[in-house]
Motif scaffolding. Structure first.
Motif, mmCIF file in Angstrom:
data_model
loop_
_atom_site.group_PDB
_atom_site.id
_atom_site.type_symbol
_atom_site.label_atom_id
_atom_site.label_comp_id
_atom_site.label_asym_id
_atom_site.label_seq_id
_atom_site.Cartn_x
_atom_site.Cartn_y
_atom_site.Cartn_z
ATOM 1 N N GLN A 4 0.855 -1.172 0.000
ATOM 2 C CA GLN A 4 0.000 0.000 0.000
ATOM 3 C C GLN A 4 0.902 1.236 0.000
ATOM 4 N N VAL A 21 0.932 -3.504 4.157
ATOM 5 C CA VAL A 21 -0.172 -2.597 4.453
ATOM 6 C C VAL A 21 0.220 -1.691 5.624
ATOM 7 N N TYR A 22 -0.054 -0.385 5.487
ATOM 8 C CA TYR A 22 0.231 0.561 6.563
ATOM 9 C C TYR A 22 -0.929 0.618 7.559
ATOM 10 N N TYR A 23 -0.570 0.610 8.837
ATOM 11 C CA TYR A 23 -1.540 0.736 9.926
ATOM 12 C C TYR A 23 -1.142 1.916 10.805
ATOM 13 N N ASP A 24 -2.141 2.597 11.365
ATOM 14 C CA ASP A 24 -1.878 3.719 12.259
ATOM 15 C C ASP A 24 -1.414 3.246 13.623
ATOM 16 N N HIS A 32 0.257 -0.223 18.225
ATOM 17 C CA HIS A 32 -0.461 -0.615 17.010
ATOM 18 C C HIS A 32 -1.958 -0.553 17.290
ATOM 19 N N ARG A 36 -6.135 0.499 9.483
ATOM 20 C CA ARG A 36 -5.385 0.795 8.265
ATOM 21 C C ARG A 36 -5.385 2.290 7.991
ATOM 22 N N THR A 37 -4.266 2.799 7.475
ATOM 23 C CA THR A 37 -4.187 4.231 7.182
ATOM 24 C C THR A 37 -5.167 4.656 6.095
ATOM 25 N N ASP A 38 -5.583 3.727 5.242
ATOM 26 C CA ASP A 38 -6.515 4.073 4.174
ATOM 27 C C ASP A 38 -7.983 3.910 4.578
ATOM 28 N N TYR A 39 -8.246 3.589 5.840
ATOM 29 C CA TYR A 39 -9.626 3.458 6.325
ATOM 30 C C TYR A 39 -10.173 4.859 6.599
#
Length: 66
Positions: A4, A21-24, A32, A36-39
Motif C-alpha cells: 500500500q 499494508v500501513y496501519y496507524d 499498534h 489501516r491508514t486508508d480506512y
C-alpha cells in the motif's frame, strides 16, 4: 504482494508497515491500533479530529472524553 502506498499527508512516525499494508499507531503511546491508514476517518473508532488515531486504552484515559 503489492505494498500500500503511504499517503502524502500521513506522518511516517505514526504508522507501521505489516505485510505490505500501513496501519496507524496511537498518537499518544505509539501502540499498534489495527486501523489501516486508508480506512476513512469518519468510520474509525477512537479517532480524534485534529489529533489523530488513538488506541482504546489511551482513548479511555483521555480527559477530554469525560
Amino acid at each position: 504482494m503489492l505494498s500500500q502506498a503511504l499517503p502524502k499527508d500521513v506522518n511516517p512516525e505514526y504508522v507501521v508497515l505489516v505485510d505490505g499494508v500501513y496501519y496507524d499507531l496511537c498518537v499518544i503511546c505509539k501502540e499498534h491500533t489495527g486501523v489501516r491508514t486508508d480506512y476513512p476517518v469518519e468510520q474509525r473508532k477512537h479517532y480524534v479530529e485534529g489529533c489523530g488515531q488513538l488506541c482504546e486504552d489511551c482513548r479511555d484515559k483521555a480527559d477530554f472524553w469525560t
